[in-house]
Motif scaffolding. Structure first.
Motif, PDB file in Angstrom:
ATOM      1  N   TRP A  77       0.890  -1.155   0.000  1.00  0.00           N
ATOM      2  CA  TRP A  77       0.000   0.000   0.000  1.00  0.00           C
ATOM      3  C   TRP A  77       0.937   1.216   0.000  1.00  0.00           C
ATOM      4  CZ3 TRP A  77      -3.951   1.139   4.536  1.00  0.00           C
ATOM      5  CH2 TRP A  77      -4.743   2.249   4.189  1.00  0.00           C
ATOM      6  N   PRO A  78       1.580   1.445  -1.144  1.00  0.00           N
ATOM      7  CA  PRO A  78       2.663   2.442  -1.195  1.00  0.00           C
ATOM      8  C   PRO A  78       2.247   3.818  -0.689  1.00  0.00           C
ATOM      9  CG  PRO A  78       2.605   1.152  -3.214  1.00  0.00           C
ATOM     10  CD  PRO A  78       1.357   0.798  -2.444  1.00  0.00           C
ATOM     11  N   GLY A  79       0.979   4.196  -0.949  1.00  0.00           N
ATOM     12  CA  GLY A  79       0.522   5.513  -0.520  1.00  0.00           C
ATOM     13  C   GLY A  79       0.499   5.684   0.987  1.00  0.00           C
ATOM     14  N   ALA A  80       0.496   4.572   1.705  1.00  0.00           N
ATOM     15  CA  ALA A  80       0.453   4.636   3.168  1.00  0.00           C
ATOM     16  C   ALA A  80       1.744   4.102   3.787  1.00  0.00           C
ATOM     17  CB  ALA A  80      -0.744   3.837   3.680  1.00  0.00           C
ATOM     18  N   GLY A  81       2.796   4.019   2.985  1.00  0.00           N
ATOM     19  CA  GLY A  81       4.095   3.601   3.536  1.00  0.00           C
ATOM     20  C   GLY A  81       4.250   2.097   3.675  1.00  0.00           C
ATOM     21  N   VAL A  82       3.321   1.329   3.060  1.00  0.00           N
ATOM     22  CA  VAL A  82       3.456  -0.131   3.110  1.00  0.00           C
ATOM     23  C   VAL A  82       4.155  -0.582   1.847  1.00  0.00           C
ATOM     24  CG1 VAL A  82       2.276  -2.330   3.335  1.00  0.00           C
ATOM     25  CG2 VAL A  82       1.318  -0.282   4.421  1.00  0.00           C
ATOM     26  N   ARG A  83       5.452  -0.811   1.958  1.00  0.00           N
ATOM     27  CA  ARG A  83       6.236  -1.215   0.796  1.00  0.00           C
ATOM     28  C   ARG A  83       6.896  -2.557   1.065  1.00  0.00           C
ATOM     29  NH1 ARG A  83       6.718   2.747  -3.207  1.00  0.00           N
ATOM     30  NH2 ARG A  83       5.900   4.770  -2.598  1.00  0.00           N
TER      31      ARG A  83
ATOM     32  N   VAL B  51      -3.955  -0.661  -3.252  1.00  0.00           N
ATOM     33  CA  VAL B  51      -3.484  -1.831  -2.490  1.00  0.00           C
ATOM     34  C   VAL B  51      -3.415  -3.048  -3.410  1.00  0.00           C
ATOM     35  CG1 VAL B  51      -4.357  -0.987  -0.273  1.00  0.00           C
ATOM     36  CG2 VAL B  51      -5.817  -2.440  -1.703  1.00  0.00           C
ATOM     37  N   PHE B  52      -2.435  -3.892  -3.171  1.00  0.00           N
ATOM     38  CA  PHE B  52      -2.225  -5.095  -3.992  1.00  0.00           C
ATOM     39  C   PHE B  52      -1.140  -5.926  -3.308  1.00  0.00           C
ATOM     40  CE2 PHE B  52       1.787  -3.506  -5.807  1.00  0.00           C
ATOM     41  CZ  PHE B  52       1.643  -2.144  -5.610  1.00  0.00           C
ATOM     42  N   SER B  53      -0.785  -7.050  -3.913  1.00  0.00           N
ATOM     43  CA  SER B  53       0.352  -7.802  -3.376  1.00  0.00           C
ATOM     44  C   SER B  53       1.180  -8.344  -4.524  1.00  0.00           C
ATOM     45  CB  SER B  53      -0.117  -8.938  -2.449  1.00  0.00           C
ATOM     46  OG  SER B  53      -0.844  -9.910  -3.163  1.00  0.00           O
ATOM     47  N   ARG B  54       2.428  -8.655  -4.205  1.00  0.00           N
ATOM     48  CA  ARG B  54       3.343  -9.228  -5.205  1.00  0.00           C
ATOM     49  C   ARG B  54       3.918 -10.523  -4.667  1.00  0.00           C
ATOM     50  NH1 ARG B  54       5.452  -3.705  -6.514  1.00  0.00           N
ATOM     51  NH2 ARG B  54       4.639  -3.251  -8.580  1.00  0.00           N
TER      52      ARG B  54
END
Ligand SMILES: [Ca+2]
Length: 228
Positions: free
Chosen positions: A111-117, A153-156
């Protein structure tokens, strides 16, 4: 009769070789089901995993333009900005049997926009008993960049080759990137939504004995019939 048995045996052997050549996966290697796991540090109460099932339920984050429902899919640990070196979640997986491992597929949520990298790397180690683990090997390759289609949001997936390792327990120790600024691999969070192991179960000595015993018995009956 004898020729037909030999032909059948040769056919099976050829099929196994063909499977190995086509897929790179030894015949018999499959997704390991019934894996249990424990954390060394409790996840955030906002992204918990109370039943210890989120990482093995086969469900990943559906890519979405909003974060609604995101918490239902992920397990998350927040970093302490004052001490960005900790905590790193360490997760011990119990495979339920001895396996000749093929791979582990780690699905990490973003969730890059919320700092979840992405994590920077994961240290992988193996154990026969869940207590004594061998030396850890570091693996990189996580990708914390934004989604190409702009989903919030997504996952890799990161697939790690584990061929050559035999274990009943596997430890994944996630690590954050170096540096002082948040970036693609320097996350405020560690978040995961699925971990899947692939391997071939190694039969216990008793089972191997039973198989050989049955084979010997079959041969004896066949010989008796042939001679009788
Ligand atoms: Ca899941």
């Amino acid at each position: 009769m004898q020729t037909s048995i030999l032909k059948r045996f040769a056919g099976g052997f050829t099929a196994a070789l063909l499977a190995l050549a086509l897929t790179g996966v030894p015949a018999g290697a499959a997704v390991i089901n019934g894996v249990a796991y424990t954390f060394d540090k409790a996840p955030s109460t906002s992204y918990p995993d109370n039943d210890l099932t989120k990482l093995t339920d086969g469900v990943r984050v559906p890519p979405s333009s909003t974060s609604t429902g995101f918490a239902d899919f992920v397990v998350g640990w927040i970093q302490n900005p004052a001490d960005p070196g900790t905590p790193h979640p360490t997760i011990d997986f119990s495979l339920g049997d001895v396996y000749d491992l093929t791979s582990v597929e780690i699905s990490y949520a973003l969730w890059p926009g919320a700092g979840v990298r992405a994590p920077e790397e994961v240290w992988v180690s193996f154990s026969p008993d869940g207590v004594n683990f061998g030396p850890a090997q570091a693996y990189t390759g996580f990708d914390g960049s934004n989604h190409p289609e702009g989903f919030a949001v997504f996952s890799r997936l990161l697939e790690i080759d584990l061929t050559g390792h035999t274990a009943s327990f596997v430890r994944l120790d996630f690590r954050q990137g170096p540096g002082t600024e948040w970036g693609e691999n320097r996350s405020a969070w560690h978040m995961l939504d699925e971990v899947q192991f692939t391997g071939t179960v190694i039969p216990e000595p008793g089972v191997i004995g039973l198989v050989f015993g049955l084979a010997a018995g079959g041969l004896l009956i066949w010989r008796r019939r042939k001679n009788g």
